[in-house]
Design a protein around this motif. Structure first.
Motif, mmCIF file in Angstrom:
data_model
loop_
_atom_site.group_PDB
_atom_site.id
_atom_site.type_symbol
_atom_site.label_atom_id
_atom_site.label_comp_id
_atom_site.label_asym_id
_atom_site.label_seq_id
_atom_site.Cartn_x
_atom_site.Cartn_y
_atom_site.Cartn_z
ATOM 1 N N VAL A 49 59.781 59.580 40.163
ATOM 2 C CA VAL A 49 60.226 60.701 39.335
ATOM 3 C C VAL A 49 61.519 60.324 38.604
ATOM 4 C CG1 VAL A 49 61.043 63.083 39.344
ATOM 5 C CG2 VAL A 49 59.137 62.395 40.827
ATOM 6 N N GLU A 50 61.523 60.557 37.299
ATOM 7 C CA GLU A 50 62.689 60.319 36.447
ATOM 8 C C GLU A 50 63.037 61.629 35.735
ATOM 9 O OE1 GLU A 50 64.271 57.341 35.915
ATOM 10 O OE2 GLU A 50 62.897 55.990 36.975
ATOM 11 N N LEU A 51 64.294 62.056 35.853
ATOM 12 C CA LEU A 51 64.689 63.307 35.209
ATOM 13 C C LEU A 51 66.192 63.329 35.027
ATOM 14 C CD1 LEU A 51 63.935 66.187 34.222
ATOM 15 C CD2 LEU A 51 64.302 66.959 36.589
ATOM 16 N N SER A 52 66.628 63.746 33.846
ATOM 17 C CA SER A 52 68.041 63.956 33.565
ATOM 18 C C SER A 52 68.205 65.385 33.062
ATOM 19 C CB SER A 52 68.546 62.962 32.512
ATOM 20 O OG SER A 52 69.916 63.175 32.234
ATOM 21 N N VAL A 53 69.126 66.126 33.673
ATOM 22 C CA VAL A 53 69.344 67.534 33.345
ATOM 23 C C VAL A 53 70.750 67.710 32.800
ATOM 24 C CG1 VAL A 53 69.367 69.899 34.232
ATOM 25 C CG2 VAL A 53 67.784 68.208 35.218
ATOM 26 N N ALA A 79 74.306 66.944 34.418
ATOM 27 C CA ALA A 79 74.563 67.618 35.688
ATOM 28 C C ALA A 79 73.785 66.933 36.808
ATOM 29 C CB ALA A 79 74.165 69.087 35.595
ATOM 30 N N ILE A 80 72.556 66.527 36.521
ATOM 31 C CA ILE A 80 71.697 65.904 37.520
ATOM 32 C C ILE A 80 70.985 64.706 36.885
ATOM 33 C CG2 ILE A 80 69.688 66.214 39.037
ATOM 34 C CD1 ILE A 80 70.336 69.222 39.041
ATOM 35 N N VAL A 81 70.976 63.604 37.596
ATOM 36 C CA VAL A 81 70.183 62.440 37.180
ATOM 37 C C VAL A 81 69.323 62.011 38.364
ATOM 38 C CG1 VAL A 81 70.190 60.057 36.373
ATOM 39 C CG2 VAL A 81 71.937 61.653 35.544
ATOM 40 N N ILE A 82 68.022 61.966 38.149
ATOM 41 C CA ILE A 82 67.068 61.510 39.162
ATOM 42 C C ILE A 82 66.425 60.238 38.633
ATOM 43 C CG2 ILE A 82 64.961 62.064 40.425
ATOM 44 C CD1 ILE A 82 65.744 65.032 40.164
ATOM 45 N N ASP A 83 66.548 59.154 39.382
ATOM 46 C CA ASP A 83 66.148 57.834 38.893
ATOM 47 C C ASP A 83 65.202 57.169 39.887
ATOM 48 O OD1 ASP A 83 65.990 55.431 37.552
ATOM 49 O OD2 ASP A 83 67.950 54.716 38.225
ATOM 50 N N GLY A 84 63.935 57.047 39.496
ATOM 51 C CA GLY A 84 62.951 56.321 40.301
ATOM 52 C C GLY A 84 62.756 56.894 41.691
ATOM 53 N N LEU A 85 62.662 58.224 41.785
ATOM 54 C CA LEU A 85 62.614 58.888 43.092
ATOM 55 C C LEU A 85 61.228 58.779 43.719
ATOM 56 C CD1 LEU A 85 64.584 60.600 44.852
ATOM 57 C CD2 LEU A 85 63.400 62.613 43.966
ATOM 58 N N ASN A 86 61.195 58.304 44.954
ATOM 59 C CA ASN A 86 59.963 58.233 45.734
ATOM 60 C C ASN A 86 60.199 58.832 47.109
ATOM 61 O OD1 ASN A 86 57.628 56.431 44.440
ATOM 62 N ND2 ASN A 86 59.607 55.592 43.791
ATOM 63 N N LYS A 87 59.204 59.599 47.573
ATOM 64 C CA LYS A 87 59.284 60.168 48.911
ATOM 65 C C LYS A 87 57.908 60.141 49.551
ATOM 66 C CE LYS A 87 60.295 64.190 51.719
ATOM 67 N NZ LYS A 87 60.873 63.334 52.784
ATOM 68 N N TRP A 88 57.901 59.785 50.836
ATOM 69 C CA TRP A 88 56.675 59.804 51.618
ATOM 70 C C TRP A 88 56.836 60.715 52.830
ATOM 71 C CZ3 TRP A 88 58.532 55.492 49.214
ATOM 72 C CH2 TRP A 88 57.644 54.721 48.460
ATOM 73 N N TYR A 89 55.752 61.369 53.205
ATOM 74 C CA TYR A 89 55.624 61.989 54.517
ATOM 75 C C TYR A 89 54.596 61.151 55.269
ATOM 76 C CZ TYR A 89 57.838 66.176 52.524
ATOM 77 O OH TYR A 89 58.714 67.055 51.914
ATOM 78 N N GLY A 90 55.058 60.222 56.093
ATOM 79 C CA GLY A 90 54.118 59.292 56.713
ATOM 80 C C GLY A 90 53.440 58.453 55.648
ATOM 81 N N ASP A 91 52.125 58.522 55.588
ATOM 82 C CA ASP A 91 51.376 57.771 54.566
ATOM 83 C C ASP A 91 51.201 58.558 53.266
ATOM 84 O OD1 ASP A 91 51.031 55.630 56.293
ATOM 85 O OD2 ASP A 91 49.148 56.449 57.112
ATOM 86 N N TYR A 92 51.604 59.820 53.266
ATOM 87 C CA TYR A 92 51.403 60.664 52.085
ATOM 88 C C TYR A 92 52.541 60.466 51.098
ATOM 89 C CZ TYR A 92 50.925 64.828 49.185
ATOM 90 O OH TYR A 92 50.806 65.678 48.122
#
Length: 253
Positions: free
Chosen positions: A32-36, A13-26
């Motif tokens: 993140v890797e996840l398969s649902v 249903a969901i595949v998340i592959d190499g997820l990266n997120k920044w808020y500015g420098d944070y």
């Protein structure tokens, strides 16, 4: 959704592959890797600021990510508005705050999105709204306004409103954290019912009893990463990481 000709299995249903997120420098989410699987129930826990809510908000583009990919029911999330709309139509979201329109009745809150987004006729939208209000055990509240309901009742309306869109996936972002203790159970009972019916669910929560009861997997996040992921029996009975053990010692007192 078609099955694979090689394995006979439905795609995730969901595949998340190499997820990266920044808020500015944070750096809020880190690789993140996840398969649902379809019908799987995932509970996500962790300390405040660990990235739990950010992760599930990225799934329906309430937050944008900078690196990696998210695919929901075969549609990859991108900056393309058509893809975003397609995913949002298929993914229900229940927030910590109920986010109901105070000037609309409960029935109108539930009918609004199906009529505007799915173009349902008024009679069909009303029938579905009344069906799901009955499903969350508050059909008698249909003609009231949100301010006339308790917090637990408002959260049940929020769940009914999401279900009116016929989602294949439900995301819950700490749905009981704004509720008084006596209201928590009535909302969790509804979520347990949904889980038992096979709804694909990702739920950010500190309700560890709920995790034990309904989760197929429990995920522990810290510092934007998935630190540990396991079945409830293993997660609670034999946590592998010291950070997980410390967290559980704090929440299971």
């Amino acid at each position: 959704m078609t099955t694979s000709p090689l394995t006979g299995e439905e795609p995730p249903a969901i595949v998340i592959d190499g997820l990266n997120k920044w808020y500015g420098d944070y750096h809020a989410l880190r690789n993140v890797e996840l398969s649902v699987k379809r019908g799987e129930r995932i509970v996500i826990c962790g300390p405040s600021g660990s990235g739990k809510s950010t992760l599930i908000r990225c799934i329906n583009a309430l937050e944008t990510h900078q690196e990696g990919a998210i695919t929901v029911n075969g549609t990859q999330l991108s900056s393309n508005f058509k893809a975003i709309d397609e995913i949002r139509r298929d993914v229900g979201m229940v927030f910590q705050g109920f986010n109901l329109f105070p000037h609309l009745t409960i029935l109108e809150n539930c009918m609004l999105a199906p009529m505007r987004v799915r173009r349902q006729p008024l009679a069909e939208a009303e029938e579905r709204a009344r069906h799901f209000l009955a499903r969350v055990r508050i059909p008698e509240q249909a003609d009231k306004y949100p301010g006339q309901l308790s917090g637990g009742q408002q959260q049940r309306v929020a769940i009914a409103r999401a279900l009116c869109m016929s989602p294949s996936v439900m995301l819950f972002d700490e749905p009981t954290s704004a509720l008084d203790a006596e209201m928590v159970k009535e909302v969790l009972d509804i979520m347990v019912d949904l889980a038992e019916e096979g709804m694909t669910m990702l739920c950010v929560t500190h309700e560890m009893g709920f995790a034990r009861q309904v989760a197929d997997r429990v995920i522990f996040m810290d510092a934007g990463q998935i630190v540990e992921m396991n079945t409830p029996a293993e997660f609670f009975g034999n946590p592998r990481h010291e950070r997980t053990r410390t967290f559980l010692a704090q929440v299971l007192h």
